[in-house]
Write a protein that holds these residues in place. Structure first.
Motif, PDB file in Angstrom:
ATOM      1  N   ASN A  77     -31.167 -76.729   7.459  1.00  0.00           N
ATOM      2  CA  ASN A  77     -29.901 -77.450   7.577  1.00  0.00           C
ATOM      3  C   ASN A  77     -28.700 -76.508   7.578  1.00  0.00           C
ATOM      4  N   THR A  80     -29.106 -74.409  11.477  1.00  0.00           N
ATOM      5  CA  THR A  80     -29.227 -75.126  12.749  1.00  0.00           C
ATOM      6  C   THR A  80     -27.899 -75.407  13.441  1.00  0.00           C
ATOM      7  N   LEU A  97     -39.364 -82.804   5.217  1.00  0.00           N
ATOM      8  CA  LEU A  97     -38.779 -83.206   6.494  1.00  0.00           C
ATOM      9  C   LEU A  97     -37.908 -84.456   6.381  1.00  0.00           C
ATOM     10  N   LEU A 100     -34.303 -83.461   6.570  1.00  0.00           N
ATOM     11  CA  LEU A 100     -33.802 -82.821   7.791  1.00  0.00           C
ATOM     12  C   LEU A 100     -32.829 -83.757   8.502  1.00  0.00           C
ATOM     13  N   ARG A 102     -31.298 -85.635  11.382  1.00  0.00           N
ATOM     14  CA  ARG A 102     -31.947 -86.085  12.620  1.00  0.00           C
ATOM     15  C   ARG A 102     -31.406 -85.403  13.873  1.00  0.00           C
ATOM     16  N   ASN A 103     -30.103 -85.207  13.939  1.00  0.00           N
ATOM     17  CA  ASN A 103     -29.529 -84.622  15.150  1.00  0.00           C
ATOM     18  C   ASN A 103     -29.934 -83.157  15.344  1.00  0.00           C
ATOM     19  N   TYR A 104     -30.552 -82.530  14.348  1.00  0.00           N
ATOM     20  CA  TYR A 104     -31.022 -81.155  14.478  1.00  0.00           C
ATOM     21  C   TYR A 104     -32.386 -81.076  15.159  1.00  0.00           C
ATOM     22  N   CYS A 105     -33.129 -82.153  15.159  1.00  0.00           N
ATOM     23  CA  CYS A 105     -34.513 -82.132  15.649  1.00  0.00           C
ATOM     24  C   CYS A 105     -34.626 -81.629  17.092  1.00  0.00           C
ATOM     25  N   LYS A 106     -33.673 -81.953  17.938  1.00  0.00           N
ATOM     26  CA  LYS A 106     -33.748 -81.550  19.343  1.00  0.00           C
ATOM     27  C   LYS A 106     -33.553 -80.049  19.551  1.00  0.00           C
ATOM     28  N   ILE A 108     -35.002 -77.711  17.447  1.00  0.00           N
ATOM     29  CA  ILE A 108     -36.034 -76.987  16.707  1.00  0.00           C
ATOM     30  C   ILE A 108     -37.298 -76.812  17.534  1.00  0.00           C
ATOM     31  N   TRP A 110     -41.066 -75.609  16.768  1.00  0.00           N
ATOM     32  CA  TRP A 110     -41.983 -75.329  15.666  1.00  0.00           C
ATOM     33  C   TRP A 110     -43.101 -74.427  16.164  1.00  0.00           C
TER      34      TRP A 110
END
Length: 127
Positions: A77, A80, A97, A100, A102-106, A108, A110
């Motif tokens: 967090n 990102t 998770l 985390l 949500r708007n950061y997921c795009k 990342i 892994w």
């Protein structure tokens, strides 16, 4: 904080496999621009091993994320918002998770080893 195109977070307290990634990034024949990458680890031993790696006399950007809880989602967090893409070179405990954003997921990517994907418990009687 400086904005980077790529941030790599190394969550394992090891240098054997991670050092190969650094060699790849610092090898100019691979055409990576080291100024676009930031390497982050919460482990001092890993940080010390990574410092001093250079490409064309430019030292790779490496930061030590100081925390008492190296497997905390706060590291993700924190970094990102400051990059286009973030590479996770290991996995948090899955329960983390939920914290985390949500708007950061795009952003990342892994990258995981087998121990990240499958919980394994060795029992000598299971074979």
């Amino acid at each position: 904080m400086t904005y980077y195109r790529y941030i790599h977070i190394f969550l394992m307290d090891e240098v054997k496999f991670s050092s190969r990634i650094l060699k790849m990034l610092s090898d100019k024949s691979n055409k990576f621009d080291p100024k676009e990458h930031l390497l982050v680890t919460p482990f001092k031993r890993v940080y010390d091993a990574f410092r001093g790696i250079k490409q064309d006399n430019y030292e790779l950007n490496i930061e030590l994320y100081k925390t008492e809880h190296p497997m905390s989602i706060t590291i993700l967090n924190h970094y990102t918002p400051n990059c286009d893409w973030i590479f996770m070179h290991s996995m948090f405990p899955i329960i983390n998770l939920i914290f985390l954003k949500r708007n950061y997921c795009k952003k990342i990517i892994w990258r995981s080893w087998g121990h990240d994907a499958v919980g394994f418990s060795y029992d000598e009687h299971s074979f």
